[in-house]
Design a protein around this motif. Structure first.
Motif, PDB file in Angstrom:
ATOM      1  N   GLU A  55     -58.618  39.703  44.347  1.00 49.85           N
ATOM      2  CA  GLU A  55     -59.049  38.353  43.980  1.00 49.85           C
ATOM      3  C   GLU A  55     -60.032  37.790  45.004  1.00 49.85           C
ATOM      4  O   GLU A  55     -61.057  37.197  44.641  1.00 49.85           O
ATOM      5  CB  GLU A  55     -57.836  37.430  43.881  1.00 49.85           C
ATOM      6  N   THR A 115     -63.414  47.012  38.806  1.00 52.67           N
ATOM      7  CA  THR A 115     -62.338  47.472  39.688  1.00 52.67           C
ATOM      8  C   THR A 115     -61.903  48.880  39.304  1.00 52.67           C
ATOM      9  O   THR A 115     -61.528  49.123  38.161  1.00 52.67           O
ATOM     10  CB  THR A 115     -61.131  46.509  39.617  1.00 52.67           C
ATOM     11  N   TYR A 151     -59.545  52.363  40.541  1.00 53.76           N
ATOM     12  CA  TYR A 151     -58.390  52.730  41.356  1.00 53.76           C
ATOM     13  C   TYR A 151     -58.353  54.217  41.700  1.00 53.76           C
ATOM     14  O   TYR A 151     -57.347  54.718  42.179  1.00 53.76           O
ATOM     15  CB  TYR A 151     -57.103  52.331  40.624  1.00 53.76           C
ATOM     16  N   GLU A 165     -53.199  42.883  45.174  1.00 53.37           N
ATOM     17  CA  GLU A 165     -53.544  41.903  44.132  1.00 53.37           C
ATOM     18  C   GLU A 165     -54.405  40.774  44.683  1.00 53.37           C
ATOM     19  O   GLU A 165     -55.445  40.418  44.111  1.00 53.37           O
ATOM     20  CB  GLU A 165     -52.262  41.329  43.525  1.00 53.37           C
ATOM     21  N   GLN A 166     -53.981  40.198  45.798  1.00 55.10           N
ATOM     22  CA  GLN A 166     -54.745  39.091  46.375  1.00 55.10           C
ATOM     23  C   GLN A 166     -56.048  39.590  46.994  1.00 55.10           C
ATOM     24  O   GLN A 166     -57.076  38.892  46.942  1.00 55.10           O
ATOM     25  CB  GLN A 166     -53.917  38.349  47.424  1.00 55.10           C
TER      26      GLN A 166
END
Length: 313
Positions: A79, A3, A5, A75-76
């Protein structure tokens, strides 16, 4: 899943990058089809599957008339995309400066030179770059020049043989209408909100004898006011529950709350973060003549939820 950013975090181009670009709000079945095609192509060319998105959502930066509530916050979203098996999640900060980047500069400097793109999987109507000049036709025009393939999957229909497609806008409307059971058919999962349990009116347990967890929402999109059968993920495990969304008109204090009563649970959740999956709407919000009527209705709601949830959990 790796991940990142910022584009600055990319130290070198990814090997044979197969990229999906989009906002992916909701990560619904249409988005899932795109990621499935990305992974398939990456396997074919021994490449790296990359999901590229933006935060905040571009419409929040560029929109003049406000922006719709997001179905999934970052955030979700991370995931959900990780669960789909994508190799790299790249979240690019979006601001007015980035919005001014031309479509050609975005393609050449970012997708080709920085990311190492060899294939791009994109929705039919997706656009990028200043004044939205980047589209499928633009990409195909430059594909041979820069040596990449453009893949445009078919839209996923709402129903078999139907002409209407699964979209974030459609999912959002359904949830806002309280049709959470229908939303599952488009999301491929139950719609979920998450947040921290905070001190509420202190009425559920002391006044009504039915303790509730008052949630400070982290999410933007909240289903229509009413009562719902839910499943709740807590630090103590997963439990069946009943959620009340709205203004509790019987109390007449005009405060909007999201409160959840967990079945067969008696521990303290204050300060913890919980996740609530919406299974089915039981009823709309109603003002009762007195607390006895309200308590009787809540007891019935709990019974209704208990009957609904065994098969849905």
């Amino acid at each position: 899943m790796k991940t990142l950013y910022s584009l600055d975090e990319i130290q070198r181009p990814f090997p044979n990058a197969v990229v999906a670009i989009g906002n992916f709000d909701g990560v619904h079945l249409g988005h899932q089809a795109i990621f499935q095609r990305v992974r398939q192509k990456a396997r074919e060319i021994n490449g790296t599957s990359v999901a590229m998105t933006f935060d905040p959502h571009p419409v929040k930066v560029l929109g003049n008339n406000g922006s719709p509530p997001l179905i999934t916050l970052l955030e979700q979203k991370i995931e959900l995309i990780e669960a789909l098996g994508v190799d790299v999640f790249l979240c690019v900060p979006f601001d007015q400066s980035f919005a001014a980047v031309s479509a050609h500069a975005f393609l050449k400097n970012i997708l080709i030179d920085k990311i190492g793109m060899k294939a791009l999987v994109i929705g039919k109507d997706y656009t990028f770059g200043k004044n939205r000049k980047g589209n499928v036709a633009f990409l195909r025009q430059h594909a041979d020049e820069y040596g990449f393939e453009v893949i445009v999957p078919d839209w996923v229909p709402v129903s078999a043989g139907g002409h209407e497609r699964v979209s974030s806008t459609r999912v959002r409307r359904i949830i806002e209408a309280g049709r959470v059971a229908d939303a599952k058919a488009l999301l491929g999962r139950y719609y979920q909100i998450r947040g921290q349990v905070v001190t509420g009116r202190n009425r559920g347990g002391p006044l009504l004898g039915i303790p509730t967890a008052n949630i400070k929402l982290a999410d933007e999109l909240c289903p229509k006011t009413g009562v719902y059968a839910v499943m709740v993920q807590t630090p103590e495990g997963r439990f069946k529950g009943v959620a009340n969304i709205g203004y509790s008109p019987t109390f007449d204090d005009h405060l909007f709350t999201v409160e959840v009563h967990l079945l067969d649970f008696n521990k303290d959740l204050y300060g913890t973060k919980i996740r609530v999956d919406f299974i089915q709407r039981i009823r709309g919000e109603k003002k009762f003549n007195n607390f006895d009527e309200l308590k009787a209705q809540i007891r019935k709601d709990i019974e209704d939820a208990a009957q609904l949830l065994p098969d849905a959990a």
